[in-house]
Design a protein around this motif. Structure first.
Motif, PDB file in Angstrom:
ATOM      1  N   ASN A  27       0.812  -1.137   0.087  1.00 10.67           N
ATOM      2  CA  ASN A  27      -0.111   0.038   0.086  1.00 10.67           C
ATOM      3  C   ASN A  27       0.736   1.213  -0.137  1.00 10.67           C
ATOM      4  OD1 ASN A  27      -2.776  -1.182  -0.256  1.00 10.67           O
ATOM      5  ND2 ASN A  27      -2.581  -1.822   2.053  1.00 10.67           N
ATOM      6  N   ALA A  28       1.770   1.064   0.763  1.00 11.19           N
ATOM      7  CA  ALA A  28       2.858   2.235   0.746  1.00 11.19           C
ATOM      8  C   ALA A  28       3.399   2.491  -0.858  1.00 11.19           C
ATOM      9  CB  ALA A  28       4.090   2.047   1.637  1.00 11.19           C
ATOM     10  N   PHE A  29       3.631   1.456  -1.372  1.00  8.97           N
ATOM     11  CA  PHE A  29       4.196   1.424  -2.725  1.00  8.97           C
ATOM     12  C   PHE A  29       3.223   2.273  -3.646  1.00  8.97           C
ATOM     13  CE2 PHE A  29       4.115  -0.333  -7.020  1.00  8.97           C
ATOM     14  CZ  PHE A  29       5.273  -0.300  -7.387  1.00  8.97           C
ATOM     15  N   LEU A  30       1.891   1.998  -3.541  1.00  7.00           N
ATOM     16  CA  LEU A  30       0.818   2.889  -4.285  1.00  7.00           C
ATOM     17  C   LEU A  30       0.402   4.002  -3.831  1.00  7.00           C
ATOM     18  CD1 LEU A  30      -1.556  -0.546  -4.564  1.00  7.00           C
ATOM     19  CD2 LEU A  30      -0.070   0.407  -6.152  1.00  7.00           C
ATOM     20  N   LEU A  50      -2.417  10.929   9.319  1.00  7.98           N
ATOM     21  CA  LEU A  50      -3.193  11.732   8.524  1.00  7.98           C
ATOM     22  C   LEU A  50      -3.510  11.115   7.089  1.00  7.98           C
ATOM     23  CD1 LEU A  50      -1.207  15.020   9.195  1.00  7.98           C
ATOM     24  CD2 LEU A  50      -3.503  14.329  10.129  1.00  7.98           C
ATOM     25  N   ASN A  51      -2.957  10.496   6.583  1.00 10.12           N
ATOM     26  CA  ASN A  51      -3.092   9.834   5.211  1.00 10.12           C
ATOM     27  C   ASN A  51      -2.829   8.309   5.018  1.00 10.12           C
ATOM     28  OD1 ASN A  51      -2.624  12.652   3.888  1.00 10.12           O
ATOM     29  ND2 ASN A  51      -0.706  12.456   4.957  1.00 10.12           N
ATOM     30  N   GLY A  52      -2.673   7.571   6.074  1.00 16.10           N
ATOM     31  CA  GLY A  52      -2.372   6.156   6.081  1.00 16.10           C
ATOM     32  C   GLY A  52      -3.796   5.395   6.168  1.00 16.10           C
ATOM     33  N   ASN A  53      -4.804   5.724   5.552  1.00 15.96           N
ATOM     34  CA  ASN A  53      -5.955   4.875   5.913  1.00 15.96           C
ATOM     35  C   ASN A  53      -5.909   3.461   5.545  1.00 15.96           C
ATOM     36  OD1 ASN A  53      -5.911   5.770   3.138  1.00 15.96           O
ATOM     37  ND2 ASN A  53      -8.005   6.246   3.029  1.00 15.96           N
ATOM     38  N   TYR A  54      -4.965   3.038   4.839  1.00 16.13           N
ATOM     39  CA  TYR A  54      -4.771   1.938   4.318  1.00 16.13           C
ATOM     40  C   TYR A  54      -3.995   0.865   5.644  1.00 16.13           C
ATOM     41  CZ  TYR A  54      -0.271   4.184   2.832  1.00 16.13           C
ATOM     42  OH  TYR A  54       0.932   4.706   3.147  1.00 16.13           O
ATOM     43  N   LEU A  55      -3.746   1.546   6.658  1.00 16.33           N
ATOM     44  CA  LEU A  55      -3.229   0.857   7.750  1.00 16.33           C
ATOM     45  C   LEU A  55      -4.350   0.371   8.743  1.00 16.33           C
ATOM     46  CD1 LEU A  55      -0.055   2.728   8.926  1.00 16.33           C
ATOM     47  CD2 LEU A  55      -0.189   0.475   8.198  1.00 16.33           C
ATOM     48  N   PRO A  56      -4.453  -0.859   9.003  1.00 14.23           N
ATOM     49  CA  PRO A  56      -5.463  -1.123  10.060  1.00 14.23           C
ATOM     50  C   PRO A  56      -5.096  -0.584  11.246  1.00 14.23           C
ATOM     51  CG  PRO A  56      -4.012  -3.329   9.572  1.00 14.23           C
ATOM     52  CD  PRO A  56      -3.582  -1.891   8.517  1.00 14.23           C
ATOM     53  N   SER A  57      -3.749  -0.577  11.732  1.00 13.60           N
ATOM     54  CA  SER A  57      -3.357   0.000  12.960  1.00 13.60           C
ATOM     55  C   SER A  57      -1.972   0.628  12.959  1.00 13.60           C
ATOM     56  CB  SER A  57      -3.416  -1.165  13.998  1.00 13.60           C
ATOM     57  OG  SER A  57      -2.554  -0.743  15.283  1.00 13.60           O
ATOM     58  N   MET A  58      -1.646   1.412  13.710  1.00 13.66           N
ATOM     59  CA  MET A  58      -0.261   2.193  13.549  1.00 13.66           C
ATOM     60  C   MET A  58       0.511   1.212  14.351  1.00 13.66           C
ATOM     61  SD  MET A  58      -0.125   4.910  12.068  1.00 13.66           S
ATOM     62  CE  MET A  58       1.280   5.691  12.547  1.00 13.66           C
ATOM     63  N   ASP A  59       0.264   0.077  15.051  1.00 12.94           N
ATOM     64  CA  ASP A  59       1.016  -1.004  15.325  1.00 12.94           C
ATOM     65  C   ASP A  59       1.804  -1.495  14.046  1.00 12.94           C
ATOM     66  OD1 ASP A  59       0.263  -0.633  18.009  1.00 12.94           O
ATOM     67  OD2 ASP A  59      -1.102  -2.202  17.762  1.00 12.94           O
ATOM     68  N   VAL A  60       1.108  -1.469  12.973  1.00 13.71           N
ATOM     69  CA  VAL A  60       1.831  -2.215  11.921  1.00 13.71           C
ATOM     70  C   VAL A  60       2.847  -1.407  11.607  1.00 13.71           C
ATOM     71  CG1 VAL A  60       1.660  -2.781   9.665  1.00 13.71           C
ATOM     72  CG2 VAL A  60      -0.337  -3.250  11.305  1.00 13.71           C
ATOM     73  N   PHE A  61       2.730   0.065  11.436  1.00 10.48           N
ATOM     74  CA  PHE A  61       3.980   0.906  11.209  1.00 10.48           C
ATOM     75  C   PHE A  61       5.018   0.857  12.241  1.00 10.48           C
ATOM     76  CE2 PHE A  61       5.821   4.959  12.502  1.00 10.48           C
ATOM     77  CZ  PHE A  61       6.694   5.276  11.139  1.00 10.48           C
ATOM     78  N   ASP A  62       4.667   0.895  13.695  1.00 14.68           N
ATOM     79  CA  ASP A  62       5.414   0.587  14.747  1.00 14.68           C
ATOM     80  C   ASP A  62       6.355  -0.532  14.447  1.00 14.68           C
ATOM     81  OD1 ASP A  62       4.609   3.021  15.732  1.00 14.68           O
ATOM     82  OD2 ASP A  62       3.206   1.920  17.303  1.00 14.68           O
ATOM     83  N   ALA A  63       5.902  -1.699  14.082  1.00 16.20           N
ATOM     84  CA  ALA A  63       6.542  -2.878  13.933  1.00 16.20           C
ATOM     85  C   ALA A  63       7.570  -2.895  12.894  1.00 16.20           C
ATOM     86  CB  ALA A  63       5.667  -4.254  13.892  1.00 16.20           C
ATOM     87  N   ALA A  64       7.276  -2.287  11.610  1.00 20.38           N
ATOM     88  CA  ALA A  64       7.915  -2.014  10.389  1.00 20.38           C
ATOM     89  C   ALA A  64       9.117  -1.194  10.868  1.00 20.38           C
ATOM     90  CB  ALA A  64       7.072  -1.475   9.383  1.00 20.38           C
TER      91      ALA A  64
END
Length: 73
Positions: A27-30, A50-64
């Motif tokens: 999704n980040a690629f897109l 603000l823009n990452g409506n494709y993330l189910p949770s910010m926990d995913v970003f935190d893990a990445a």
């Protein structure tokens, strides 16, 4: 110079993997506005909040981002 988070994230991209990290990477690629040269956690986090409506949770970003930090060190 430190590798941007986006470049690291693209290493997790796999269209055959439907796990959270691979889906985030796809999704980040897109996302044409994704801050591709950024390394800073707060800047990336603010963008995604603000823009990452494709993330189910910010926990995913935190893990990445944690994986990104581990690979940088």
């Amino acid at each position: 110079m430190t590798e941007p988070f986006y470049r690291f994230l693209m290493t997790l991209r796999n269209p055959n993997d439907h796990g959270e990290l691979a889906t985030f990477a796809q999704n980040a690629f897109l996302d044409q506005a994704f801050p591709k040269q950024e390394t800073d956690f707060d800047t990336l986090s603010n963008y995604l909040e603000l823009n990452g409506n494709y993330l189910p949770s910010m926990d995913v970003f935190d893990a990445a981002y944690q994986l990104y930090r581990e690979r940088r060190s």
